[in-house]
Design an enzyme around this catalytic site. Structure first.
Site, short mmCIF file in Angstrom:
data_model
loop_
_atom_site.label_atom_id
_atom_site.label_comp_id
_atom_site.label_asym_id
_atom_site.label_seq_id
_atom_site.Cartn_x
_atom_site.Cartn_y
_atom_site.Cartn_z
CG ASP A 24 3.35 -0.44 0.68
OD1 ASP A 24 2.70 -0.91 -0.27
OD2 ASP A 24 2.89 -0.35 1.84
CD GLU A 72 0.14 2.51 3.93
OE1 GLU A 72 1.22 1.92 4.11
OE2 GLU A 72 -0.48 3.10 4.83
CE LYS A 130 0.46 -2.47 1.18
NZ LYS A 130 0.48 -1.56 2.29
CE LYS A 133 -0.12 1.72 8.22
NZ LYS A 133 0.37 2.87 7.41
CB VAL A 158 9.73 -0.22 3.05
CG1 VAL A 158 11.17 -0.40 2.62
CG2 VAL A 158 8.97 0.64 2.05
CB THR A 159 8.61 -0.32 7.28
OG1 THR A 159 7.37 -0.49 7.99
CG2 THR A 159 8.70 1.08 6.74
CB CYS A 163 3.38 -2.51 4.67
SG CYS A 163 2.33 -1.10 5.09
C1 C5J Z 1 4.42 0.70 5.28
C2 C5J Z 1 3.86 2.36 6.91
N1 C5J Z 1 4.44 0.49 3.97
N2 C5J Z 1 4.91 2.09 7.68
N3 C5J Z 1 3.68 1.74 5.72
O1 C5J Z 1 5.08 0.01 6.02
O2 C5J Z 1 3.06 3.20 7.25
#
Ligand code: C5J
Length: 223
Positions: A24, A72, A130, A133, A158-159, A163
């Site tokens: 992501d 995401e 996707k 998460k 991240v993060t 995820c």
């Molecule tokens: C991810 C989120 N990629 N924090 N998404 O960690 O919503």
């Protein structure tokens, strides 16, 4: 088998069965005006992971090992967005599907949904879209890994506590060995980043290995 010297025990790196999975690294999370910023977060915390990821990607590609990226996001009609995920935000903020400075927030095909230009996928690299998460949920990730003969994952992106950690947990339950290079992941909350990494490596690596990318770069250069 070469090892990545990760304290306190080495990751048994098998270059024939290991893929880099970059989670992501999208404009919606890392740039002002995206989903992360809409939720009130300071995106500069995440941007620290860009340069370490760029270096690792370059070395990984030079070694000819497989790279997969995730994004995401949701279909334009939001049919794959659970109401519970849509609802959850604090206060009067832009939500998934709303129009922000980089197009509709976290919607496939919008400018904010794209990978950041510094870490764009190269032709031939797999990009997994996707809705959740974890990167295994409702995606073809497992099939792609099986096709590549992958049994180990180096997970970055991240993060850290959302995820990345969700994906490491999913991968662990599916029998993959996971290594997380600490400097190649980041969180809007530095304390969550540190805690998530501790959770992964605790108890003799209950979910996987944590190391610094310098160790991995050294191992790759010795191949
Ligand atoms: C991810 C989120 N990629 N924090 N998404 O960690 O919503």
């Amino acid at each position: 088998m070469p090892a990545v010297t990760a304290d306190p025990y080495p990751f048994p790196f098998d270059p024939k069965a290991c893929a880099l999975l970059v989670i992501d690294m999208q404009r919606d999370f890392l740039e002002p005006g995206g989903f992360g910023a809409a939720l009130g977060n300071d995106v500069s915390h995440l941007r620290r992971a860009i340069e370490p990821n760029r270096r690792l990607l370059a070395a990984w590609r030079a070694a000819g090992l497989p790279v997969l990226h995730t994004r995401e996001g949701h279909a334009p009609d939001l049919a794959d967005l659970p109401a519970a995920k849509h609802r959850r935000a604090q206060g009067d903020v832009l939500r998934i599907g709303d129009v922000g400075p980089m197009g509709r927030i976290l919607v496939q095909g919008e400018p904010g949904h794209a990978l950041i230009p510094e870490l764009a996928a190269l032709p031939g690299e797999t990009v997994i879209d996707k809705p959740g998460k974890g990167a295994f949920h409702a995606t073809g990730l497992q099939a792609s890994l099986e096709q590549l003969g992958v049994r180990q994952l180096v997970v970055t992106g991240v993060t850290t506590e959302i995820c990345v950690q969700s994906t490491v947990r999913e991968a662990n339950d599916r029998g993959y060995d996971c290594l997380v290079p600490s400097d190649c992941t980041a969180s809007y909350f530095p304390e969550f980043h540190a805690a998530a990494l501790q959770m992964i490596a605790a108890q003799g690596g209950i979910l996987g290995w944590v190391s610094h990318s310098d160790h991995l770069l050294k191992t790759l250069s010795d191949l």
